[in-house]
Design a protein around this motif. Sequence first.
Motif, short mmCIF file in Angstrom:
data_model
loop_
_atom_site.label_atom_id
_atom_site.label_comp_id
_atom_site.label_asym_id
_atom_site.label_seq_id
_atom_site.Cartn_x
_atom_site.Cartn_y
_atom_site.Cartn_z
N LYS A 20 0.82 -1.21 0.00
CA LYS A 20 0.00 0.00 0.00
C LYS A 20 0.86 1.27 0.00
O LYS A 20 0.50 2.26 -0.61
CB LYS A 20 -0.95 -0.01 1.19
N HIS A 51 -3.68 -4.71 14.96
CA HIS A 51 -3.13 -4.54 13.62
C HIS A 51 -1.79 -3.81 13.68
O HIS A 51 -1.52 -3.08 14.63
CB HIS A 51 -4.08 -3.73 12.73
N HIS A 53 0.48 -0.85 12.05
CA HIS A 53 0.22 0.41 11.36
C HIS A 53 1.48 1.02 10.75
O HIS A 53 1.43 2.11 10.19
CB HIS A 53 -0.45 1.40 12.31
N SER A 75 0.74 2.95 7.52
CA SER A 75 -0.56 2.70 6.89
C SER A 75 -1.16 4.02 6.43
O SER A 75 -1.01 5.05 7.09
CB SER A 75 -1.51 1.98 7.84
N THR A 76 -1.82 3.99 5.29
CA THR A 76 -2.34 5.22 4.69
C THR A 76 -3.29 5.95 5.63
O THR A 76 -3.28 7.18 5.70
CB THR A 76 -3.03 4.94 3.35
N GLU A 77 -4.10 5.22 6.38
CA GLU A 77 -5.06 5.87 7.27
C GLU A 77 -4.44 6.46 8.53
O GLU A 77 -5.08 7.23 9.24
CB GLU A 77 -6.19 4.90 7.65
N ARG A 78 -3.17 6.16 8.81
CA ARG A 78 -2.50 6.68 10.01
C ARG A 78 -1.38 7.66 9.70
O ARG A 78 -0.66 8.09 10.61
CB ARG A 78 -1.93 5.52 10.83
N ARG A 79 -1.23 8.04 8.46
CA ARG A 79 -0.16 8.98 8.11
C ARG A 79 -0.46 10.36 8.68
O ARG A 79 -1.60 10.73 8.88
CB ARG A 79 0.00 9.06 6.59
N ARG A 81 0.43 11.45 11.63
CA ARG A 81 0.21 11.40 13.08
C ARG A 81 1.49 11.16 13.87
O ARG A 81 1.44 10.81 15.05
CB ARG A 81 -0.80 10.31 13.41
#
Length: 147
Positions: A20, A51, A53, A75-79, A81
């Motif tokens: 990803k 999971h 990340h 992971s794309t949803e946690r970038r 941060r």
Amino acid sequence: MSIRSAHEGDLPEILDLDRKAFPDDPYPYFVLRQYFDGYSDRILVLDDGKHLHGYVLFVTTSDGSVCWVLSLAISTERRGRGLGRRLMLEVMRQSRQERVHEVRLTVEPANTAAIMLYESLGLSAEDGVRRDYFGPGEDRLLMSLKL
């Protein structure tokens, strides 16, 4: 979320993170497998208990002087941060503890988010872009930090 060394059972999730993060050129499974077999203590993961990340893969030269960060993926949803920063700070902490003299990495020249992260950690691109670093048309920005 904790940082820990990778376990063999993490390989499928690490592969998914890598695919990803780098859809055009992810590591093949066999390469990640071989890195794990040779350097399992050099693959750190971000684990929330359910999971992964993010992960970072790094190695140290045989003389112990240079740490190369070979891959960092979030992971794309946690970038955005601070997770990449956490992993890099842990690599730098371990490198200092092991008396490594320098941390190096390469980054895609168009990956401004990654470049900004690395610069904020003190890495610089003194040598600039290295043309055809990974082969024809595969330029990379070489960045380094003296420890």
